[in-house]
Design a protein around this motif. Structure first.
Motif, short mmCIF file in Angstrom:
data_model
loop_
_atom_site.label_atom_id
_atom_site.label_comp_id
_atom_site.label_asym_id
_atom_site.label_seq_id
_atom_site.Cartn_x
_atom_site.Cartn_y
_atom_site.Cartn_z
N ILE A 11 61.68 50.18 7.23
CA ILE A 11 62.10 51.34 8.00
C ILE A 11 62.99 50.85 9.13
O ILE A 11 62.56 50.05 9.98
N LYS A 13 65.40 50.82 12.50
CA LYS A 13 65.23 51.36 13.85
C LYS A 13 65.88 52.73 13.99
O LYS A 13 65.36 53.61 14.69
N THR A 15 66.10 55.04 11.71
CA THR A 15 65.20 56.05 11.11
C THR A 15 64.07 56.41 12.07
O THR A 15 63.73 57.59 12.24
N ILE A 16 63.51 55.38 12.72
CA ILE A 16 62.42 55.62 13.68
C ILE A 16 62.92 56.47 14.85
O ILE A 16 62.26 57.42 15.29
N VAL A 19 63.41 60.11 13.68
CA VAL A 19 62.12 60.82 13.54
C VAL A 19 61.58 61.20 14.91
O VAL A 19 61.09 62.32 15.13
N MET A 20 61.67 60.25 15.86
CA MET A 20 61.19 60.54 17.21
C MET A 20 62.00 61.65 17.87
O MET A 20 61.44 62.53 18.53
#
Length: 358
Positions: A11, A13, A15-16, A19-20
């Motif tokens: 995953i 960074k 993508t994270i 999402v956040m």
């Protein structure tokens, strides 16, 4: 023995972070809606009233009348009818209030004295009916209304009533404004879509939603008329005073799920008790309870399913869920919201099927 396969999931960074951001944005939208929910409801109901009156405005505009004049006339007539109906309900009931309170004490004493089963019921609790000073109890009750707690509750209730009145007035102000701006707003929205074919589809989607909202309001008016007729029959058969105004009140309060029918039943019950007829009061309670059950499980699902093209079971579940989440207001707007969601889902499925075929 076969070697175990190891599956690696990476995953990034980015993508994270995305999402956040989506989570934060969702929470922000939810928080904002919760803070301005009342404003959203007023705008939504104003929009529904505006699109529901559009067919009448269009028909009036075709007879060589300007659109502005048609909008003013249609909204003014609708508002005037609502004011007249409300006045016809309030004036007789307010005029009856002095006699109601004047006769309530003696009527309650006569009921306890003349109806043996009530005296027997009171005796079951170890109380001697002859020892009850109903007049003094009523006076003490009225004195209690002057205490600080009940006074604060009364002020809170008055604030709620004023708030509802202001909200209704705001709806009747915003609704004609939306009617005036509708064509310009529609052009502005559609001009944001570059694809001509997609623009046409979105226009058809909006028109379908408007049509369903109009049908929903018509269904709501039909429900009000049905409840008015059945309430008038019940109250007339029981010879309750002010049967017609009270039946009109029941029809008008039909737009407030759960709370409306309760209020429309309490008033004739109190009037019947003030008249000294306990059987009449019991008849009103039984009649309105039966009517409420028939309305909840048969009349509302049938009428609304035809109005917004939703299954009867879906209508019933939608109202129950809306009422559970947001109370009477949630139950009231749950059906039009469900109808809009269904139209958008049907449109999305239709567009996907077209892409698959092409």
């Amino acid at each position: 023995m076969d070697e175990k396969q190891v599956i690696k999931i990476e995953i990034s960074k980015d993508t994270i972070v995305r999402v956040m951001l989506v989570c934060v944005l969702g929470l922000g939208i939810w928080y904002t809606l919760s803070r301005v929910w009342d404003v959203f409801i007023i705008l939504f109901l104003s929009y529904i009233l505006s699109v529901a009156l559009r067919p009448t405005i269009k028909a009036l505009s075709k007879n060589n009348r300007s659109k502005a004049v048609s909008i003013i006339v249609v909204h003014a007539v609708f508002s005037l009818l609502l004011v007249l109906v409300t006045g016809f309900i309030i004036v007789p009931i307010v005029n009856e209030l002095p006699n109601l309170f004047q006769n309530l004490e003696s009527s309650l004493e006569n009921i306890v004295t003349n109806y043996g089963f009530i005296a027997d019921f009171i005796k079951l609790w170890g109380i001697d009916p002859s020892s009850i000073d109903i007049g003094n109890s009523l006076r003490e009750t009225f004195k209690g209304f002057l205490s600080m707690d009940l006074l604060q509750q009364g002020i809170g209730f008055a604030n709620n009533v004023i708030g509802v009145a202001v909200a209704v007035l705001t709806i009747f102000i915003i609704s004609p404004s939306l009617s005036f701006m509708y064509d310009d707003m529609m052009i502005g929205i559609l001009n944001l879509i570059a694809d001509i074919k997609k623009r046409k589809n979105i226009h058809n989607l909006i028109e379908t939603i408007n049509e369903k909202m109009g049908y929903w309001l018509q269904g709501q008016l039909i429900l009000c008329v049905i409840i008015f007729v059945f309430s008038w029959i019940i109250l007339s058969l029981l010879s309750v005073p002010l049967a017609l105004p009270l039946a009109l009140l029941a029809g008008l309060l039909e737009v407030i799920p759960n709370l409306g029918p309760l209020i429309s039943a309490i008033i004739p019950v109190v009037i019947a008790i003030a008249g000294g007829n306990i059987y009449q009061a019991i008849g009103v309670i039984v009649g309105f309870v039966i009517l409420q059950q028939i309305e909840n499980y048969f009349i509302v699902p049938k009428v609304m399913s035809k109005s917004v093209s939703l299954p009867s079971l879906a209508i019933l579940l939608t109202v129950l869920v809306g009422g559970k989440l947001m109370g009477p207001l949630g139950a009231f707007i749950s059906i039009p919201v469900a109808a809009i969601v269904k139209i958008i889902i049907d449109y999305s499925i239709s567009e996907r099927e077209k892409k698959i075929r092409n």
